[in-house]
Design a protein around this motif. Structure first.
Motif, PDB file in Angstrom:
ATOM      1  N   ALA A  12     -27.125 -66.683  37.431  1.00 11.48           N
ATOM      2  CA  ALA A  12     -26.583 -67.990  37.826  1.00 11.48           C
ATOM      3  C   ALA A  12     -27.160 -68.393  39.183  1.00 11.48           C
ATOM      4  CB  ALA A  12     -25.067 -67.919  37.903  1.00 11.48           C
ATOM      5  N   ARG A  13     -27.664 -69.626  39.249  1.00 11.51           N
ATOM      6  CA  ARG A  13     -28.191 -70.141  40.517  1.00 11.51           C
ATOM      7  C   ARG A  13     -27.565 -71.475  40.905  1.00 11.51           C
ATOM      8  NH1 ARG A  13     -32.300 -67.150  38.232  1.00 11.51           N
ATOM      9  NH2 ARG A  13     -33.223 -65.619  39.657  1.00 11.51           N
ATOM     10  N   THR A  14     -26.918 -72.139  39.985  1.00  7.90           N
ATOM     11  CA  THR A  14     -26.216 -73.383  40.260  1.00  7.90           C
ATOM     12  C   THR A  14     -24.837 -73.311  39.611  1.00  7.90           C
ATOM     13  OG1 THR A  14     -26.885 -74.579  38.257  1.00  7.90           O
ATOM     14  CG2 THR A  14     -28.420 -74.603  40.136  1.00  7.90           C
ATOM     15  N   ARG A  15     -23.974 -74.261  39.993  1.00 11.14           N
ATOM     16  CA  ARG A  15     -22.631 -74.268  39.421  1.00 11.14           C
ATOM     17  C   ARG A  15     -22.672 -74.529  37.923  1.00 11.14           C
ATOM     18  NH1 ARG A  15     -17.207 -76.727  42.272  1.00 11.14           N
ATOM     19  NH2 ARG A  15     -15.746 -76.041  40.644  1.00 11.14           N
ATOM     20  N   ASP A  16     -23.651 -75.298  37.480  1.00  6.35           N
ATOM     21  CA  ASP A  16     -23.768 -75.553  36.040  1.00  6.35           C
ATOM     22  C   ASP A  16     -24.044 -74.261  35.270  1.00  6.35           C
ATOM     23  OD1 ASP A  16     -23.272 -78.233  36.283  1.00  6.35           O
ATOM     24  OD2 ASP A  16     -25.387 -78.825  36.311  1.00  6.35           O
ATOM     25  N   ASP A  17     -24.698 -73.312  35.921  1.00  8.76           N
ATOM     26  CA  ASP A  17     -24.991 -72.037  35.253  1.00  8.76           C
ATOM     27  C   ASP A  17     -23.732 -71.215  35.002  1.00  8.76           C
ATOM     28  OD1 ASP A  17     -27.709 -72.567  35.238  1.00  8.76           O
ATOM     29  OD2 ASP A  17     -28.067 -71.547  37.149  1.00  8.76           O
ATOM     30  N   LEU A  18     -22.623 -71.630  35.623  1.00  2.00           N
ATOM     31  CA  LEU A  18     -21.375 -70.886  35.470  1.00  2.00           C
ATOM     32  C   LEU A  18     -20.531 -71.398  34.313  1.00  2.00           C
ATOM     33  CD1 LEU A  18     -20.391 -70.479  39.232  1.00  2.00           C
ATOM     34  CD2 LEU A  18     -21.652 -68.902  37.762  1.00  2.00           C
ATOM     35  N   ARG A  19     -21.065 -72.332  33.555  1.00  2.00           N
ATOM     36  CA  ARG A  19     -20.385 -72.759  32.335  1.00  2.00           C
ATOM     37  C   ARG A  19     -20.656 -71.694  31.265  1.00  2.00           C
ATOM     38  NH1 ARG A  19     -18.726 -78.019  32.843  1.00  2.00           N
ATOM     39  NH2 ARG A  19     -19.695 -79.200  34.543  1.00  2.00           N
ATOM     40  N   LEU A  20     -19.620 -71.030  30.858  1.00  2.00           N
ATOM     41  CA  LEU A  20     -19.791 -69.846  30.018  1.00  2.00           C
ATOM     42  C   LEU A  20     -19.785 -70.194  28.536  1.00  2.00           C
ATOM     43  CD1 LEU A  20     -17.417 -67.367  31.893  1.00  2.00           C
ATOM     44  CD2 LEU A  20     -19.853 -67.826  32.288  1.00  2.00           C
ATOM     45  N   ALA A  21     -20.707 -69.588  27.833  1.00  2.00           N
ATOM     46  CA  ALA A  21     -20.714 -69.685  26.371  1.00  2.00           C
ATOM     47  C   ALA A  21     -19.719 -68.679  25.811  1.00  2.00           C
ATOM     48  CB  ALA A  21     -22.122 -69.401  25.854  1.00  2.00           C
ATOM     49  N   PRO A  22     -19.293 -68.851  24.564  1.00  2.00           N
ATOM     50  CA  PRO A  22     -18.384 -67.863  23.966  1.00  2.00           C
ATOM     51  C   PRO A  22     -18.949 -66.452  24.071  1.00  2.00           C
ATOM     52  CG  PRO A  22     -18.543 -69.803  22.572  1.00  2.00           C
ATOM     53  CD  PRO A  22     -19.581 -69.979  23.647  1.00  2.00           C
ATOM     54  N   GLY A  23     -18.109 -65.530  24.530  1.00  3.19           N
ATOM     55  CA  GLY A  23     -18.518 -64.142  24.650  1.00  3.19           C
ATOM     56  C   GLY A  23     -19.166 -63.777  25.959  1.00  3.19           C
ATOM     57  N   GLU A  24     -19.427 -64.775  26.823  1.00  4.97           N
ATOM     58  CA  GLU A  24     -20.050 -64.479  28.113  1.00  4.97           C
ATOM     59  C   GLU A  24     -19.000 -64.079  29.151  1.00  4.97           C
ATOM     60  OE1 GLU A  24     -24.265 -66.789  28.580  1.00  4.97           O
ATOM     61  OE2 GLU A  24     -22.469 -67.915  29.136  1.00  4.97           O
ATOM     62  N   ARG A  25     -19.383 -63.180  30.039  1.00  5.95           N
ATOM     63  CA  ARG A  25     -18.536 -62.746  31.149  1.00  5.95           C
ATOM     64  C   ARG A  25     -19.351 -62.798  32.424  1.00  5.95           C
ATOM     65  NH1 ARG A  25     -14.930 -58.734  29.249  1.00  5.95           N
ATOM     66  NH2 ARG A  25     -14.272 -58.367  31.405  1.00  5.95           N
ATOM     67  N   VAL A  26     -18.710 -63.178  33.541  1.00  8.86           N
ATOM     68  CA  VAL A  26     -19.392 -63.154  34.833  1.00  8.86           C
ATOM     69  C   VAL A  26     -19.202 -61.786  35.469  1.00  8.86           C
ATOM     70  CG1 VAL A  26     -19.180 -65.637  35.226  1.00  8.86           C
ATOM     71  CG2 VAL A  26     -17.393 -64.093  36.058  1.00  8.86           C
ATOM     72  N   VAL A  27     -20.216 -61.357  36.226  1.00  7.95           N
ATOM     73  CA  VAL A  27     -20.121 -60.104  36.967  1.00  7.95           C
ATOM     74  C   VAL A  27     -20.656 -60.315  38.380  1.00  7.95           C
ATOM     75  CG1 VAL A  27     -20.355 -58.641  34.920  1.00  7.95           C
ATOM     76  CG2 VAL A  27     -22.393 -59.267  36.223  1.00  7.95           C
ATOM     77  N   GLY A  28     -20.127 -59.511  39.295  1.00  6.20           N
ATOM     78  CA  GLY A  28     -20.670 -59.459  40.651  1.00  6.20           C
ATOM     79  C   GLY A  28     -21.508 -58.196  40.751  1.00  6.20           C
ATOM     80  N   GLY A  29     -20.895 -57.144  41.328  1.00  2.90           N
ATOM     81  CA  GLY A  29     -21.600 -55.869  41.360  1.00  2.90           C
ATOM     82  C   GLY A  29     -21.580 -55.171  40.018  1.00  2.90           C
ATOM     83  N   GLY A  30     -20.536 -55.416  39.215  1.00  9.46           N
ATOM     84  CA  GLY A  30     -20.452 -54.839  37.885  1.00  9.46           C
ATOM     85  C   GLY A  30     -20.069 -53.375  37.847  1.00  9.46           C
ATOM     86  N   THR A  31     -19.524 -52.855  38.954  1.00  5.41           N
ATOM     87  CA  THR A  31     -19.238 -51.417  39.005  1.00  5.41           C
ATOM     88  C   THR A  31     -18.180 -50.996  37.983  1.00  5.41           C
ATOM     89  OG1 THR A  31     -17.748 -51.862  40.868  1.00  5.41           O
ATOM     90  CG2 THR A  31     -19.948 -51.080  41.373  1.00  5.41           C
ATOM     91  N   VAL A 108     -16.422 -57.735  46.926  1.00 10.14           N
ATOM     92  CA  VAL A 108     -15.036 -58.052  47.277  1.00 10.14           C
ATOM     93  C   VAL A 108     -14.378 -58.820  46.133  1.00 10.14           C
ATOM     94  CG1 VAL A 108     -13.563 -59.349  48.865  1.00 10.14           C
ATOM     95  CG2 VAL A 108     -15.498 -58.011  49.750  1.00 10.14           C
ATOM     96  N   GLY A 109     -15.081 -59.810  45.611  1.00  9.91           N
ATOM     97  CA  GLY A 109     -14.514 -60.615  44.534  1.00  9.91           C
ATOM     98  C   GLY A 109     -14.268 -59.826  43.269  1.00  9.91           C
ATOM     99  N   GLY A 110     -15.185 -58.930  42.929  1.00  9.18           N
ATOM    100  CA  GLY A 110     -15.000 -58.122  41.741  1.00  9.18           C
ATOM    101  C   GLY A 110     -13.778 -57.230  41.844  1.00  9.18           C
ATOM    102  N   ASN A 111     -13.575 -56.640  43.025  1.00  8.47           N
ATOM    103  CA  ASN A 111     -12.422 -55.780  43.243  1.00  8.47           C
ATOM    104  C   ASN A 111     -11.121 -56.563  43.117  1.00  8.47           C
ATOM    105  OD1 ASN A 111     -10.530 -54.275  45.575  1.00  8.47           O
ATOM    106  ND2 ASN A 111     -11.679 -52.878  44.259  1.00  8.47           N
ATOM    107  N   ILE A 112     -11.110 -57.775  43.655  1.00 10.54           N
ATOM    108  CA  ILE A 112      -9.911 -58.609  43.586  1.00 10.54           C
ATOM    109  C   ILE A 112      -9.675 -59.103  42.157  1.00 10.54           C
ATOM    110  CG2 ILE A 112      -8.930 -60.835  44.296  1.00 10.54           C
ATOM    111  CD1 ILE A 112     -10.157 -60.335  47.070  1.00 10.54           C
ATOM    112  N   CYS A 113     -10.719 -59.537  41.485  1.00 10.40           N
ATOM    113  CA  CYS A 113     -10.545 -60.090  40.140  1.00 10.40           C
ATOM    114  C   CYS A 113     -10.174 -59.020  39.121  1.00 10.40           C
ATOM    115  CB  CYS A 113     -11.814 -60.805  39.702  1.00 10.40           C
ATOM    116  SG  CYS A 113     -12.115 -62.351  40.583  1.00 10.40           S
ATOM    117  N   ARG A 114     -10.584 -57.765  39.359  1.00 10.02           N
ATOM    118  CA  ARG A 114     -10.141 -56.698  38.448  1.00 10.02           C
ATOM    119  C   ARG A 114      -8.655 -56.443  38.638  1.00 10.02           C
ATOM    120  NH1 ARG A 114      -8.732 -55.407  34.888  1.00 10.02           N
ATOM    121  NH2 ARG A 114      -9.178 -53.755  33.413  1.00 10.02           N
ATOM    122  N   SER A 115      -8.164 -56.652  39.844  1.00 12.45           N
ATOM    123  CA  SER A 115      -6.722 -56.724  40.137  1.00 12.45           C
ATOM    124  C   SER A 115      -5.947 -55.451  39.839  1.00 12.45           C
ATOM    125  CB  SER A 115      -6.078 -57.905  39.375  1.00 12.45           C
ATOM    126  OG  SER A 115      -6.719 -59.115  39.672  1.00 12.45           O
TER     127      SER A 115
END
Length: 272
Positions: A12-31, A108-115
């Motif tokens: 993802a490089r723009t906000r439009d790239d964050l429109r997710l298709a079915p089955g897509e997930r966003v990741v940060g570090g992905g740990t 930081v975001g990944g840790n928070i979003c995993r909650s």
């Protein structure tokens, strides 16, 4: 972990790239994401290419932490005049059951979003009254305190397609005096109880309980409370839970002990 259900990976490089298709997930570090099967995922969208500055100063003297900020950057947070809360950042990062190698990748975001209840960045953000800045799929945004974003052990209020953009810590919290205590059943084990304390410039006090409770608990006072009052509140708090790393009764009892340690440390600073 070989995620054999994933068929595509895009950056993802723009906000439009964050429109997710079915089955897509966003990741940060992905740990966490790459540590176990993700059977409902067919595509991955990488946030780390969005180009967000890891750390930004806010006009009120506060701090913006990008969702993609590596935890390593929190550990080495540069000193700023008046930022008395700075030690809390490394203290919370060290409560995370991870090596320095993970710090360089985990965000930081990944840790928070995993909650997870023991999420160290939730301990930090909740204890400092940070707001989560969330991007919505329609191009708008919303804010919610991180302490309210987390709804349970591993759950939060993010809806489908919503993206955590940043965590904003107010200047009042960055200028506060802080204290920290952590306990685990094993020396290098996952946190069983974490207690943070904060005294703002006006004397207002916030005691935060995480890891011991399924979601953050914040106890607020106009001034530093006495030991009996604080102990009663900690013992009466909701959300203590049992799992293989500790019983609810153990978490409740240790939270009361650690809260008194935090209170006493902050009281000593007032008297010095």
């Amino acid at each position: 972990m070989d995620l054999n259900t994933v068929e595509r990976y895009r950056y993802a490089r723009t906000r439009d790239d964050l429109r997710l298709a079915p089955g897509e997930r966003v990741v940060g570090g992905g740990t966490w994401f790459f540590s176990e099967p993700q059977l409902d995922t067919s595509g991955v969208v990488d946030l780390t290419t969005m180009g967000w500055p890891a750390l930004e100063d806010l006009p009120d003297g506060g701090l913006r932490i990008a969702a993609t900020c590596p935890i390593a950057d929190i550990v080495t947070l540069p000193a700023r005049p008046g930022h008395r809360a700075r030690p809390l950042f490394a203290q919370c990062a060290n409560a995370l059951l991870a090596s320095f190698k993970i710090w360089n990748v985990a965000t930081v975001g990944g840790n928070i979003c995993r909650s997870f209840a023991a999420a160290s960045m939730v301990s930090l953000a909740a204890g400092l009254d940070a707001d989560a800045l969330i991007w919505l799929p329609d191009g708008s945004e919303r804010r919610i305190p991180v302490a309210q974003l987390v709804t349970g052990n591993g759950t939060n209020s993010l809806a489908d397609g919503e993206i955590l953009r940043a965590v904003d810590i107010p200047g009042t919290s960055m200028r506060a005096r802080t204290a920290f205590r952590k306990l685990a059943l094993a020396e290098l084990g996952r946190s069983g109880t974490v207690v943070t304390g904060r005294v703002d410039e006006d004397g207002a006090t916030v005691i935060g309980i995480t890891a011991a409770t399924a979601r953050p608990v914040l106890l607020r006072h106009d001034a530093l409370p006495g030991p009996d009052v604080l102990r009663e509140q900690v013992l009466a708090a909701d959300g203590y839970y049992t799992d293989p790393l500790g019983s609810a009764d153990w978490r409740r009892a240790t939270a009361a002990v650690l809260a008194e340690h935090v209170r006493a440390e902050l009281a000593d600073e007032v008297g010095s």
